[in-house]
Design a protein around this motif. Structure first.
Motif, PDB file in Angstrom:
ATOM      1  N   PRO A  87       0.847  -1.202   0.000  1.00 23.19           N
ATOM      2  CA  PRO A  87       0.000   0.000   0.000  1.00 23.19           C
ATOM      3  C   PRO A  87       0.880   1.249   0.000  1.00 23.19           C
ATOM      4  N   TRP A  88       0.351   2.336  -0.516  1.00 25.25           N
ATOM      5  CA  TRP A  88       1.131   3.579  -0.575  1.00 25.25           C
ATOM      6  C   TRP A  88       1.660   3.980   0.796  1.00 25.25           C
ATOM      7  N   SER A  89       0.887   3.726   1.850  1.00 29.87           N
ATOM      8  CA  SER A  89       1.328   4.108   3.198  1.00 29.87           C
ATOM      9  C   SER A  89       2.586   3.371   3.645  1.00 29.87           C
ATOM     10  N   ALA A  90       2.862   2.206   3.051  1.00 32.11           N
ATOM     11  CA  ALA A  90       4.042   1.427   3.428  1.00 32.11           C
ATOM     12  C   ALA A  90       5.296   1.844   2.655  1.00 32.11           C
ATOM     13  N   ILE A  91       5.121   2.608   1.607  1.00 31.11           N
ATOM     14  CA  ILE A  91       6.262   2.976   0.760  1.00 31.11           C
ATOM     15  C   ILE A  91       6.872   4.279   1.250  1.00 31.11           C
ATOM     16  N   GLU A  92       8.134   4.181   1.660  1.00 38.26           N
ATOM     17  CA  GLU A  92       8.844   5.357   2.163  1.00 38.26           C
ATOM     18  C   GLU A  92       9.471   6.173   1.047  1.00 38.26           C
ATOM     19  N   ALA A  93      10.019   5.493   0.038  1.00 35.71           N
ATOM     20  CA  ALA A  93      10.705   6.220  -1.032  1.00 35.71           C
ATOM     21  C   ALA A  93      10.719   5.401  -2.311  1.00 35.71           C
ATOM     22  N   VAL A  94      10.678   6.116  -3.422  1.00 36.94           N
ATOM     23  CA  VAL A  94      10.839   5.523  -4.748  1.00 36.94           C
ATOM     24  C   VAL A  94      11.907   6.353  -5.442  1.00 36.94           C
ATOM     25  N   GLY A  95      12.963   5.698  -5.870  1.00 39.16           N
ATOM     26  CA  GLY A  95      14.047   6.435  -6.512  1.00 39.16           C
ATOM     27  C   GLY A  95      14.861   5.547  -7.431  1.00 39.16           C
ATOM     28  N   VAL A  96      15.891   6.132  -7.998  1.00 37.67           N
ATOM     29  CA  VAL A  96      16.770   5.413  -8.914  1.00 37.67           C
ATOM     30  C   VAL A  96      18.199   5.484  -8.387  1.00 37.67           C
ATOM     31  N   ASP A  97      18.836   4.338  -8.288  1.00 38.50           N
ATOM     32  CA  ASP A  97      20.239   4.273  -7.893  1.00 38.50           C
ATOM     33  C   ASP A  97      21.073   4.189  -9.165  1.00 38.50           C
ATOM     34  N   ARG A  98      21.955   5.150  -9.334  1.00 37.55           N
ATOM     35  CA  ARG A  98      22.840   5.186 -10.509  1.00 37.55           C
ATOM     36  C   ARG A  98      24.271   4.928 -10.052  1.00 37.55           C
ATOM     37  N   ARG A  99      24.925   3.961 -10.726  1.00 40.68           N
ATOM     38  CA  ARG A  99      26.310   3.636 -10.383  1.00 40.68           C
ATOM     39  C   ARG A  99      27.106   3.405 -11.662  1.00 40.68           C
ATOM     40  N   PRO A 100      28.288   4.028 -11.724  1.00 40.08           N
ATOM     41  CA  PRO A 100      29.161   3.751 -12.872  1.00 40.08           C
ATOM     42  C   PRO A 100      29.856   2.404 -12.693  1.00 40.08           C
ATOM     43  N   ARG A 101      29.836   1.597 -13.752  1.00 42.59           N
ATOM     44  CA  ARG A 101      30.505   0.293 -13.736  1.00 42.59           C
ATOM     45  C   ARG A 101      31.088   0.026 -15.111  1.00 42.59           C
ATOM     46  N   LEU A 102      32.371  -0.222 -15.144  1.00 40.65           N
ATOM     47  CA  LEU A 102      33.053  -0.582 -16.387  1.00 40.65           C
ATOM     48  C   LEU A 102      32.789   0.417 -17.509  1.00 40.65           C
ATOM     49  N   GLY A 103      32.765   1.678 -17.171  1.00 41.25           N
ATOM     50  CA  GLY A 103      32.567   2.720 -18.171  1.00 41.25           C
ATOM     51  C   GLY A 103      31.122   2.973 -18.541  1.00 41.25           C
ATOM     52  N   LEU A 104      30.208   2.229 -17.967  1.00 36.50           N
ATOM     53  CA  LEU A 104      28.770   2.412 -18.221  1.00 36.50           C
ATOM     54  C   LEU A 104      28.082   2.806 -16.920  1.00 36.50           C
ATOM     55  N   VAL A 105      26.925   3.419 -17.041  1.00 38.34           N
ATOM     56  CA  VAL A 105      26.151   3.784 -15.860  1.00 38.34           C
ATOM     57  C   VAL A 105      24.992   2.796 -15.722  1.00 38.34           C
ATOM     58  N   SER A 106      24.930   2.156 -14.569  1.00 36.43           N
ATOM     59  CA  SER A 106      23.867   1.206 -14.263  1.00 36.43           C
ATOM     60  C   SER A 106      22.785   1.934 -13.470  1.00 36.43           C
ATOM     61  N   GLU A 107      21.518   1.738 -13.868  1.00 42.34           N
ATOM     62  CA  GLU A 107      20.392   2.344 -13.151  1.00 42.34           C
ATOM     63  C   GLU A 107      19.467   1.260 -12.646  1.00 42.34           C
ATOM     64  N   VAL A 108      19.052   1.391 -11.390  1.00 42.04           N
ATOM     65  CA  VAL A 108      18.143   0.429 -10.769  1.00 42.04           C
ATOM     66  C   VAL A 108      17.043   1.202 -10.053  1.00 42.04           C
ATOM     67  N   LEU A 109      15.801   0.840 -10.310  1.00 38.96           N
ATOM     68  CA  LEU A 109      14.663   1.423  -9.597  1.00 38.96           C
ATOM     69  C   LEU A 109      14.618   0.812  -8.206  1.00 38.96           C
ATOM     70  N   GLU A 110      14.494   1.663  -7.193  1.00 38.04           N
ATOM     71  CA  GLU A 110      14.401   1.201  -5.808  1.00 38.04           C
ATOM     72  C   GLU A 110      13.061   1.619  -5.225  1.00 38.04           C
ATOM     73  N   ILE A 111      12.352   0.657  -4.650  1.00 37.78           N
ATOM     74  CA  ILE A 111      11.133   0.941  -3.904  1.00 37.78           C
ATOM     75  C   ILE A 111      11.405   0.500  -2.475  1.00 37.78           C
ATOM     76  N   ASP A 112      11.473   1.473  -1.581  1.00 39.17           N
ATOM     77  CA  ASP A 112      11.878   1.248  -0.196  1.00 39.17           C
ATOM     78  C   ASP A 112      10.665   1.337   0.714  1.00 39.17           C
ATOM     79  N   THR A 113      10.418   0.257   1.482  1.00 38.20           N
ATOM     80  CA  THR A 113       9.322   0.267   2.451  1.00 38.20           C
ATOM     81  C   THR A 113       9.831   0.445   3.877  1.00 38.20           C
ATOM     82  N   GLY A 114      11.130   0.575   4.030  1.00 36.09           N
ATOM     83  CA  GLY A 114      11.716   0.639   5.368  1.00 36.09           C
ATOM     84  C   GLY A 114      12.063  -0.741   5.873  1.00 36.09           C
TER      85      GLY A 114
END
Length: 143
Positions: A87-114
């Protein structure tokens, strides 16, 4: 801008991905048989690798929808092919984690409920994680 309350969206594994995985499994098995030269070890190793790749493809076919959003909350894939409703009340944050790896940028969607963190890559969603994060945040009711 907020989405209309009755709107819902879902993101799924691209249809070509399980086909490519299954083709890769067949190719691995074929290569194992081709280069085995009568030895059982290469065939067994190729068979195990092919089985793992095929199992991964079957998961994509059984549970293609990895993320769904509606007015009440978010549904995520959990485990091999299960679903978990957040439920929306359980979701603390929605974001994207970007990390450079081997010359490329990796993006991962994160849904954090705590209590849990749900991660989705481009091939889980069939879309850019940053665009999905924006759509998920837009669907969230005003606090």
């Amino acid at each position: 801008m907020r989405a209309h309350p009755s709107s819902s969206r879902q993101w799924r594994v691209p249809a070509a991905l399980p086909v490519l995985k299954l083709a890769g499994a067949v190719a691995l098995l074929g290569l194992g048989l081709l280069f085995a030269d009568g030895a059982p070890v290469p065939v067994v190793l190729a068979g195990l690798a092919a089985a793992g790749l095929a199992g991964w493809a079957v998961r994509d076919l059984v549970a293609p929808v990895r993320l769904a959003v509606d007015a009440e909350g978010v549904t995520v894939v959990q485990g091999w092919a299960g679903r978990r409703r957040l439920p929306w009340s359980a979701i603390e944050a929605v974001g994207v984690d970007r990390r450079p790896r081997l010359g490329l940028v990796s993006e991962v969607l994160e849904i954090d409920t705590g209590e849990s963190l749900h991660l989705f890559g481009r091939y889980d969603l069939g879309a850019d994680p940053a665009e999905v994060a924006e759509a998920v945040n837009a669907a969230r009711p005003a606090r």
